[in-house]
Design a protein around this motif. Structure first.
Motif, PDB file in Angstrom:
ATOM      1  N   GLU A   8      13.041  -6.403 -60.884  1.00 44.92           N
ATOM      2  CA  GLU A   8      12.013  -7.346 -60.419  1.00 44.92           C
ATOM      3  C   GLU A   8      10.772  -7.351 -61.322  1.00 44.92           C
ATOM      4  OE1 GLU A   8      11.164  -6.938 -56.182  1.00 44.92           O
ATOM      5  OE2 GLU A   8      13.104  -5.953 -55.893  1.00 44.92           O
TER       6      GLU A   8
ATOM      7  N   LEU B   1       5.755  -1.907 -43.890  1.00 47.87           N
ATOM      8  CA  LEU B   1       6.415  -2.833 -44.802  1.00 47.87           C
ATOM      9  C   LEU B   1       6.214  -4.280 -44.331  1.00 47.87           C
ATOM     10  CD1 LEU B   1       9.738  -0.908 -45.530  1.00 47.87           C
ATOM     11  CD2 LEU B   1       7.804  -1.218 -47.097  1.00 47.87           C
TER      12      LEU B   1
ATOM     13  N   ASP C 197      -4.236  -3.831 -45.975  1.00 48.80           N
ATOM     14  CA  ASP C 197      -3.107  -3.196 -46.663  1.00 48.80           C
ATOM     15  C   ASP C 197      -3.382  -1.732 -47.008  1.00 48.80           C
ATOM     16  OD1 ASP C 197      -1.735  -5.549 -46.520  1.00 48.80           O
ATOM     17  OD2 ASP C 197      -1.759  -5.974 -48.670  1.00 48.80           O
TER      18      ASP C 197
ATOM     19  N   TYR D 201       9.186  -4.721 -62.612  1.00 43.97           N
ATOM     20  CA  TYR D 201       8.249  -3.623 -62.359  1.00 43.97           C
ATOM     21  C   TYR D 201       8.221  -2.581 -63.484  1.00 43.97           C
ATOM     22  CZ  TYR D 201       6.905  -5.058 -57.672  1.00 43.97           C
ATOM     23  OH  TYR D 201       6.357  -5.736 -56.602  1.00 43.97           O
TER      24      TYR D 201
ATOM     25  N   ARG E 131       6.845  -6.824 -47.454  1.00 39.66           N
ATOM     26  CA  ARG E 131       7.832  -6.293 -48.388  1.00 39.66           C
ATOM     27  C   ARG E 131       9.126  -5.970 -47.660  1.00 39.66           C
ATOM     28  NH1 ARG E 131      10.190  -6.105 -53.307  1.00 39.66           N
ATOM     29  NH2 ARG E 131      10.277  -4.021 -54.237  1.00 39.66           N
ATOM     30  N   THR E 132      10.221  -6.518 -48.139  1.00 39.12           N
ATOM     31  CA  THR E 132      11.550  -6.138 -47.681  1.00 39.12           C
ATOM     32  C   THR E 132      12.191  -5.316 -48.784  1.00 39.12           C
ATOM     33  OG1 THR E 132      11.799  -8.145 -46.359  1.00 39.12           O
ATOM     34  CG2 THR E 132      13.815  -6.942 -46.913  1.00 39.12           C
ATOM     35  N   LEU E 133      12.429  -4.041 -48.502  1.00 37.28           N
ATOM     36  CA  LEU E 133      12.990  -3.178 -49.538  1.00 37.28           C
ATOM     37  C   LEU E 133      14.447  -3.543 -49.807  1.00 37.28           C
ATOM     38  CD1 LEU E 133      11.707   0.469 -48.924  1.00 37.28           C
ATOM     39  CD2 LEU E 133      11.244  -1.021 -50.866  1.00 37.28           C
TER      40      LEU E 133
ATOM     41  N   CYS F 166       5.766  -0.993 -52.202  1.00 40.05           N
ATOM     42  CA  CYS F 166       4.820  -1.831 -51.458  1.00 40.05           C
ATOM     43  C   CYS F 166       4.784  -3.271 -51.956  1.00 40.05           C
ATOM     44  CB  CYS F 166       3.418  -1.226 -51.522  1.00 40.05           C
ATOM     45  SG  CYS F 166       3.271   0.359 -50.669  1.00 40.05           S
ATOM     46  N   GLY F 167       5.495  -3.568 -53.024  1.00 43.42           N
ATOM     47  CA  GLY F 167       5.549  -4.939 -53.525  1.00 43.42           C
ATOM     48  C   GLY F 167       4.264  -5.404 -54.180  1.00 43.42           C
ATOM     49  N   LYS F 168       3.483  -4.467 -54.719  1.00 39.23           N
ATOM     50  CA  LYS F 168       2.235  -4.822 -55.400  1.00 39.23           C
ATOM     51  C   LYS F 168       2.497  -4.982 -56.894  1.00 39.23           C
ATOM     52  CE  LYS F 168      -0.407  -4.627 -51.748  1.00 39.23           C
ATOM     53  NZ  LYS F 168      -1.048  -5.854 -51.208  1.00 39.23           N
TER      54      LYS F 168
ATOM     55  N   LEU G  75       2.841  -5.390 -45.287  1.00 36.98           N
ATOM     56  CA  LEU G  75       2.765  -5.629 -46.731  1.00 36.98           C
ATOM     57  C   LEU G  75       3.615  -6.819 -47.177  1.00 36.98           C
ATOM     58  CD1 LEU G  75       3.013  -1.877 -47.756  1.00 36.98           C
ATOM     59  CD2 LEU G  75       0.993  -3.334 -48.067  1.00 36.98           C
TER      60      LEU G  75
END
Length: 309
Positions: A226, A154, A15, A228, A159-161, A288-290, A157
């Motif tokens: 989400e 993506l 990653d 964040y 991740r779907t934006l 990045c969905g982290k 990772l």
């Protein structure tokens, strides 16, 4: 040492390369978007006799140079205001590193770094709603750019934006606090499916109090969905000398360190403005969905961590 081996294992994680590629496109998209709108880019200031006093306690970060004590930059708020007086600098931005030695007992390690970068910007004679519209356009542009140019990364990772076609909602902190209590940001972020703005926070003296309405403020945060959390803080700025003094007295601040800044205000040289600072690592974490901010920072500087290098 196990910790040393773990550090280099992180460097080799698949990653890491994907995040680095996304980071480059994010920075390019941020800068390009504002350059195309007439902004000038400044280089960052890393030390100064004064820096952002912040609205919470941090450990002092300063150095001694000959007979002077200089603070490491917690944000470039004062330099942004002063830079707007330069010829042709009505709209400015900086990719600005910040040092904030946060106390582990009041800041979490999931979303806070001891050193981090902001995409910092300021608009002379800007209003909060003009700048909020600018922020929304900027964030949507970055998401669209990354989705277009970083599809392979993506996918790596996982991740779907999300796509945001509607305007970001705007709430007042008063209404959210009444409904959800003091943890309203955390609760709303967990429930939301789109970024949203929250206005009217009581905090630093330089955030402008709403003219004619004591105890209300023309400021705003952008919050990610989400779960964040906070993405950006911004505001219209106090620029009138007597009002700055009033706000500093209200917060029981020592004015002595700010003598030069106050003299500029007394002479009527501070312009009206509005702006904000977008956390680059937090933006990258969301894209990045982290879930941990250390996961998008090659060299960990998260709060409470005993980093090796």
């Amino acid at each position: 040492m196990e910790e040393l081996q773990g550090c280099f294992d992180d460097f080799r994680h698949s990653d890491v390369e994907a995040i680095a590629t996304v980071r480059g496109h994010v920075l390019q998209a941020l800068q390009q978007h504002l350059l195309q709108r007439g902004f000038k880019q400044l280089m960052p200031i890393l030390m100064s006799p004064i820096t952002d006093p912040l609205n919470h306690a941090v450990y002092p970060a300063e150095i001694h140079y000959e007979e002077r004590r200089l603070k490491l930059t917690a944000s470039m708020i004062f330099h942004k205001q002063l830079a707007l007086t330069a010829k042709g600098h009505e709209r400015i931005f900086i990719v600005a590193p910040n040092i904030r030695l946060e106390k582990a007992e009041i800041k979490d390690s999931e979303n806070h770094l001891l050193e981090f970068s902001q995409f910092d910007f300021e608009v002379r004679d800007g209003t909060m709603h003009e700048v909020m519209a600018l922020i929304e356009g900027l964030v949507k542009h970055v998401f669209a750019t990354v989705e277009r140019d970083c599809a392979a990364e993506l996918q790596q990772l996982g991740r779907t934006l999300p796509r945001y076609d509607e305007a970001f909602p705007i709430y007042s902190s008063d209404e959210l606090r009444a409904e959800h209590g003091d943890d309203f940001e955390k609760i709303m972020s967990a429930q939301a499916r789109t970024p949203f703005f929250v206005t009217n926070y009581r905090r630093e003296f330089y955030d402008r109090e709403t003219p004619g309405l004591r105890g209300a403020y023309n400021n705003y945060d952008l919050i990610y969905p989400e779960g964040y959390g906070e993405a950006l803080s911004g505001a219209e700025r106090e620029f009138e000398y007597q009002q700055i003094l009033y706000r500093m007295d209200e917060l029981s601040m020592d004015k002595a360190p700010f003598a030069n800044y106050l003299e500029v205000a007394r002479r009527g040289l501070l312009p009206a403005s509005a702006g904000g600072g977008l956390g680059i690592e937090r933006l990258l974490k969301f894209i990045c969905g982290k879930r941990r901010i250390r996961d998008v920072s090659l060299f960990d500087r998260s709060v409470g961590t005993s980093f090796l290098f």
